[in-house]
Design an enzyme around this catalytic site. Structure first.
Site, PDB file in Angstrom:
ATOM      1  N   ASP A   1       0.836  -1.192   0.000  1.00 55.51           N
ATOM      2  CA  ASP A   1       0.000   0.000   0.000  1.00 55.51           C
ATOM      3  C   ASP A   1       0.880   1.254   0.000  1.00 55.51           C
ATOM      4  O   ASP A   1       1.902   1.317   0.687  1.00 55.51           O
ATOM      5  CB  ASP A   1      -0.889  -0.019   1.248  1.00 55.51           C
ATOM      6  CG  ASP A   1      -1.891   1.098   1.277  1.00 55.51           C
ATOM      7  OD1 ASP A   1      -2.786   1.114   0.422  1.00 55.51           O
ATOM      8  OD2 ASP A   1      -1.775   1.972   2.169  1.00 55.51           O
TER       9      ASP A   1
ATOM     10  N   GLU B   1       1.615  -0.164  -4.854  1.00 57.78           N
ATOM     11  CA  GLU B   1       0.626   0.839  -5.273  1.00 57.78           C
ATOM     12  C   GLU B   1       1.316   2.189  -5.385  1.00 57.78           C
ATOM     13  O   GLU B   1       1.805   2.727  -4.384  1.00 57.78           O
ATOM     14  CB  GLU B   1      -0.514   0.924  -4.262  1.00 57.78           C
ATOM     15  CG  GLU B   1      -1.532   1.999  -4.620  1.00 57.78           C
ATOM     16  CD  GLU B   1      -2.373   2.445  -3.438  1.00 57.78           C
ATOM     17  OE1 GLU B   1      -3.504   2.905  -3.665  1.00 57.78           O
ATOM     18  OE2 GLU B   1      -1.890   2.361  -2.286  1.00 57.78           O
TER      19      GLU B   1
END
Length: 541
Positions: free
Chosen positions: A206, A274
């Protein structure tokens, strides 16, 4: 617990990864919230779809202010999702079905109730005093610089105990870790080792480009209005008013990613990062995935944009990628847990959605599918009094948040929650437009969205050139995006991204049309006539 050294190190290249949002996939205990046992029970659906791997969004112990992306214990399971034994069952079941398992690691920040932060905020001299990004105020008491939070307002929060500000790029309850401090890096690498030893095959990382902030805490420059982009934050958020030159994307990240990759290699594990950056996403992906010593894949935002992916945008994207680093490896996605579902976002007809799905399966790179995408689920319309997402509540009604893409998976039509749960009410509602689109209703039905996705994934798997081959000669001609794939065979792919018909002339040579099971067009006399939203996939004889 497993401690398996991996041998299939290249499994991720061209893989189709199915994202599971655990709160909304399957509830096994009737509390209206999905859980790990429910995931294990429903994995045969993903295997039957033809995916290669699953990515499970966070299930770690958490106060759930950002629904698991605020972690208070990286090495345990939040009780709402089950236990470590339940997780081990998910891994075993997945592996028995031939599925790899990736989990979502949130390494840029923790919850403010994490024991690390509880100690760090006590004073400026404790053993974890430097584990988070702390800074003194300016002489007038204001924050140390102009950085803004993705969730709105200043990225700095005052803490009276230390008489300092701490950095939070997201919620104030999500303080940013200080990865400039070596013990923090060591602790995060220990987290990765813990899960690798339990048998995971990789990680979705993330906010990978938020790991480091500028150590000098320099102000971000302003961003002209014409360059602003709301793919990271809604247009009503002042976050879009800055070029985030110093609050993320720092060069020190590259060395940490090399350390992280070294932990993956013995297990044959892979990572997909990401990249949350509207201006330089592809270029950052190139930096993070090139050279074979950092992460294997990155998850850029170019196909998660509010504007529909046109032929011109697709060609420009691959032009930029080729210029930045030809060997960079993307992981493409149209939808995820943070964006409006692409069926709604791009206002797609069923025919258009099928064409985009087929095109996705033909692009160079790996692919992420978001749960329910294979059913053609539109964005759910959630009333304000049913919202759970703090982001949506903050910016309502101009921006309705992320709950509309996070509603329960639709399995059957035989109860009020469509097979998701035996409860009378789920954490988010099941909306009427979703009910007829269940897995049960579409399975075995010729022409259904689900059967189209199954056929498209099978087609990709059957052609090595699509999974792992090179991609050349991409081109836009009006609404048609075309390209060639090579790798044991030569394929020509052309997709008409409009309602109007078009004629495509194939490259020189003898070409035979493929993908009849996907209703691809025929080749006649070196050309193909494409109906609106038609496509052709052909093989050189």
């Amino acid at each position: 617990m497993q401690d398996v050294i991996g041998t299939d190190a290249g499994w991720w290249r061209g893989a189709v990864i199915y994202q599971i949002y655990p709160r909304s996939f399957q509830d096994s205990n009737g509390d209206g919230i999905g859980d790990l046992a429910g995931i294990a029970d429903r994995l045969p659906h993903i295997a039957a779809l033809g995916a290669d791997a699953i990515w499970i969004s966070p299930f770690f112990t958490s106060p759930m202010k950002d629904f698991g992306y605020d972690v208070s214990d990286y090495c345990d399971i939040d009780p709402m999702f089950g236990t470590l034994a339940d997780f081990d069952r998910v891994v075993k079941t997945a592996h028995d079905l031939g599925l790899k398992v990736m989990i979502d690691l949130v390494l840029s920040h923790t919850a403010d109730v994490h024991p690390w932060f509880a100690e760090s905020r006590k004073n400026k001299t404790n053993p974890k005093a430097d584990w988070y990004v702390w800074a003194d105020p300016k002489p007038d008491g204001t924050p140390p610089n102009n950085w803004l939070s993705v969730f709105g307002g200043s990225a700095w929060q005052w803490d009276a105990r230390r008489e300092q500000y701490y950095l939070h790029n997201f919620l104030t309850s999500q303080p940013d870790l200080n990865l400039h401090h070596a013990p923090v890096q060591d602790a995060l690498l220990d987290v990765a080792r813990f899960w690798l030893k339990r048998g995971v095959n990789g990680f979705r990382l993330d906010t990978i480009n938020f790991y480091f902030a500028d150590k000098y805490l320099r102000d971000n420059p302003s961003l002209p209005k014409e360059l602003r982009n709301d793919s990271i934050a809604p247009s009503v958020n002042p976050y879009n008013h800055q070029l985030h030159l110093f609050s993320k994307n720092q060069p020190e990240n590259l060395e940490f990613l090399r350390k992280f990759r070294a932990e993956l290699n013995p297990y044959g594990a892979a990572a997909v990062g990401e990249v949350g950056d509207a201006q330089r996403g592809l270029e950052i992906m190139a930096e993070y995935t090139s050279g074979g010593d950092k992460v294997q894949m990155c998850y850029p935002f170019e196909m998660l944009q509010p504007a529909r992916l046109t032929a011109d945008l697709a060609a420009t994207t691959f032009d930029r990628l080729a210029k930045a680093a030809p060997d960079a490896w993307p992981c493409w996605a149209y939808s995820n847990h943070d964006t409006v579902r692409h069926i709604t976002r791009w206002n797609l007809s069923e025919a258009a959605a099928k064409t985009y799905a087929t095109m996705l399966m033909c692009l160079r790179g790996s692919v992420c599918l978001y749960q329910g995408e294979e059913l053609g689920l539109p964005e759910a319309d959630i009333a304000f009094d049913e919202l759970q997402d703090p982001y949506g509540i903050q910016f309502w009604p101009e921006f309705k948040g992320r709950d509309g893409c996070r509603t329960p998976m639709i399995w059957t039509t035989d109860n009020s929650l469509c097979g998701f749960s035996s409860a009378t009410k789920a954490w988010l509602p099941v909306t009427a437009p979703h009910r007829p689109l269940s897995v049960a209703a579409q399975t075995g039905q010729a022409g259904s969205m689900l059967e189209h996705y199954r056929a498209a994934l099978a087609f990709r798997r059957a052609h090595a050139a699509l999974r792992d081959g090179t991609m050349t000669a991409w081109h836009s001609d009006g609404a048609v995006f075309s390209f060639q794939r090579h790798g044991g065979e030569d394929l020509f792919c052309a997709f008409n991204l409009s309602d109007d018909s078009a004629t495509v002339t194939l490259p020189a040579g003898n070409w035979t049309a493929l993908a009849s099971e996907l209703h691809g067009a025929a080749v006649t006399g070196g050309a193909a006539r494409l109906t609106g939203w038609g496509f052709v996939i052909a093989k050189r004889s």
